[in-house]
Motif scaffolding. Structure first.
Motif, PDB file in Angstrom:
ATOM      1  N   LEU A   1     -26.034  27.968 -58.661  1.00 34.33           N
ATOM      2  CA  LEU A   1     -26.614  27.514 -59.741  1.00 34.33           C
ATOM      3  C   LEU A   1     -26.446  28.515 -61.025  1.00 34.33           C
ATOM      4  CD1 LEU A   1     -30.095  26.984 -57.845  1.00 34.33           C
ATOM      5  CD2 LEU A   1     -28.540  25.387 -58.840  1.00 34.33           C
TER       6      LEU A   1
ATOM      7  N   LEU B   1     -28.170  29.691 -64.539  1.00 30.04           N
ATOM      8  CA  LEU B   1     -29.629  28.617 -64.314  1.00 30.04           C
ATOM      9  C   LEU B   1     -30.697  30.401 -63.993  1.00 30.04           C
ATOM     10  CD1 LEU B   1     -32.043  27.531 -65.224  1.00 30.04           C
ATOM     11  CD2 LEU B   1     -31.307  26.124 -63.001  1.00 30.04           C
TER      12      LEU B   1
ATOM     13  N   ASP C   1     -30.143  18.489 -60.062  1.00 31.50           N
ATOM     14  CA  ASP C   1     -30.662  17.193 -61.025  1.00 31.50           C
ATOM     15  C   ASP C   1     -30.633  15.946 -59.959  1.00 31.50           C
ATOM     16  OD1 ASP C   1     -29.316  19.125 -62.967  1.00 31.50           O
ATOM     17  OD2 ASP C   1     -27.519  18.562 -63.253  1.00 31.50           O
TER      18      ASP C   1
ATOM     19  N   THR D   1     -26.928  23.189 -55.354  1.00 31.84           N
ATOM     20  CA  THR D   1     -25.806  23.645 -56.455  1.00 31.84           C
ATOM     21  C   THR D   1     -26.741  22.470 -57.978  1.00 31.84           C
ATOM     22  OG1 THR D   1     -25.160  21.398 -55.708  1.00 31.84           O
ATOM     23  CG2 THR D   1     -24.010  23.036 -54.975  1.00 31.84           C
ATOM     24  N   HIS D   2     -25.769  22.118 -58.808  1.00 33.35           N
ATOM     25  CA  HIS D   2     -26.365  21.570 -60.263  1.00 33.35           C
ATOM     26  C   HIS D   2     -26.419  19.989 -59.560  1.00 33.35           C
ATOM     27  CE1 HIS D   2     -27.097  25.395 -63.205  1.00 33.35           C
ATOM     28  NE2 HIS D   2     -25.580  25.073 -62.383  1.00 33.35           N
TER      29      HIS D   2
END
Length: 377
Positions: free
Chosen positions: A138, A141, A343, A338-339
């Motif tokens: 990640l 972030l 999301d 994970t991104h």
């Protein structure tokens, strides 16, 4: 008498509808009736999960998994006799019927006990959240923020976990910390604002995915709930506990149903010749969801001050008969690793909140039921 309509379904319902009835009715049971309201069968959460383990699909009929000869009681029965019947049958709930065998109400053991003994409570002895990972997938972030404090729907992920565990009735929560530990400790504090006690397990060195269990010094008087700090889920912890208590394994592993779609025609051969061509098949697997129920014996098997992983503990359980049980998860589940997954979870939670409208900050149960409905759809 509470309305039981949300628990009632008919024989045309599928397993997906059954799950909704079990969740919406909040009694751990769906009761199958005909058009006159006559009892036809019952389905518990355990029936659903056994059906999924046996290969049933969510679109299959409820008749494939329902108990056609359920335990029931006359609506005029005394509470004492109903409690005795529930305890002898090992059930949490059963339908109450009239002389015509029509369902009038549902007796819930925990509700009867609360009424007769408000201080009685059952559940996990404690819980452990593994929150020491660095969250490298990640980045950026997590460069200055531990992954458990990443927000999903305006609330840090680990706070969501603590609130859900507290709602399940677990009063003592351990949090294993390492990377940017002080930020997690500062946010959660001693747990008093969530109505729980939070104790931090600080690893002197990296101990693997299960090693921090050896840092629990208190003697456990019941199963321990363990979950990874990057899991966002609406799993019912009470159902997990009931499943674990019924089967009495060393470890119960929660597992998600994962499908792999193969985009090509698969040729099966025998020697040099083709015997079958299967066009774009899919394969189904049960995969580790990062949520476990551990017996006190399982916790005692973790060696102190050395690297030890959950795979090592599971292997230890597999070495003995009935050492590892598998609890299939049909509720919402996401690994915020994970991104893309982050999301997706944020987007789904936003849609759910828009669907439900204005909610109190603490009213998360409606959110999780709606997430489950979307998962089953």
């Amino acid at each position: 008498m509470d309305s039981i309509n949300e628990c009632l379904i008919n024989e045309t319902a599928d397993i997906r509808d059954t799950i909704r009835a079990i969740e919406s009715g909040k009694k751990g049971i769906a009761v199958v009736v005909d058009h006159c309201g006559t009892l036809q069968g019952v389905v518990t959460d355990g029936d659903v999960r056994r059906g999924l383990l046996a290969g049933q699909k969510l679109k299959d009929s409820v008749t494939a998994i329902m108990n056609r000869r359920p335990t029931k009681a006359d609506v005029c029965s005394s509470q004492a006799s109903i409690i005795e019947l529930l305890e002898q049958s090992g059930l949490e709930a059963l339908p109450l019927v009239n002389e015509q065998n029509c369902v009038v109400d549902i007796a819930l053991l925990s509700a009867i006990r609360r009424h007769s003994d408000p201080g009685q409570a059952t559940g996990f002895s404690s819980a452990l959240i593994m929150a020491g990972g660095e969250g490298r997938r990640l980045l950026p972030l997590t460069e200055n923020l531990p992954k458990p404090l990443v927000e999903v729907g305006g609330m840090p992920l680990i706070e969501r976990q603590v609130r859900r565990i507290a709602h399940a009735g677990v009063n003592r929560i351990y949090v294993a910390v390492n990377y940017l530990a002080e930020m997690i400790e500062s946010h959660l504090g001693d747990g008093s604002r969530f109505g729980v006690e939070i104790h931090y397990l600080r690893e002197p060195k990296k101990l693997g995915t299960a090693g921090s269990l050896s840092l629990i010094t208190e003697k456990l008087d019941g199963p321990l709930l363990l979950m990874n700090g990057d899991v966002f889920t609406s799993i019912n912890f009470q159902y997990l506990l009931d499943f674990h208590s019924k089967h009495q394994p060393l470890i119960t592993v929660a597992a998600i149903d994962y499908h792999v779609e193969i985009p090509y025609g698969v040729i099966k051969t025998e020697g040099p010749f083709a015997i079958c061509l299967e066009e774009k098949p899919s394969q189904q697997f049960l995969c580790n969801a990062g949520i476990y129920a551990l017996s006190p014996e399982a916790v005692s098997r973790v060696p102190p001050n050395q690297i030890f992983n959950m795979t090592d503990l599971i292997e230890s359980g597999l070495s003995q008969k009935d050492g590892v049980a598998v609890f299939p998860v049909h509720e919402y589940w996401s690994d915020i690793g994970t991104h893309a997954e982050l999301d997706k979870a944020r987007s789904e939670l936003k849609i759910v909140r828009e669907t439900l409208g204005d909610l109190e900050e603490s009213d998360e149960i409606a959110v999780h039921i709606e997430l489950n409905h979307r998962r089953a759809a």
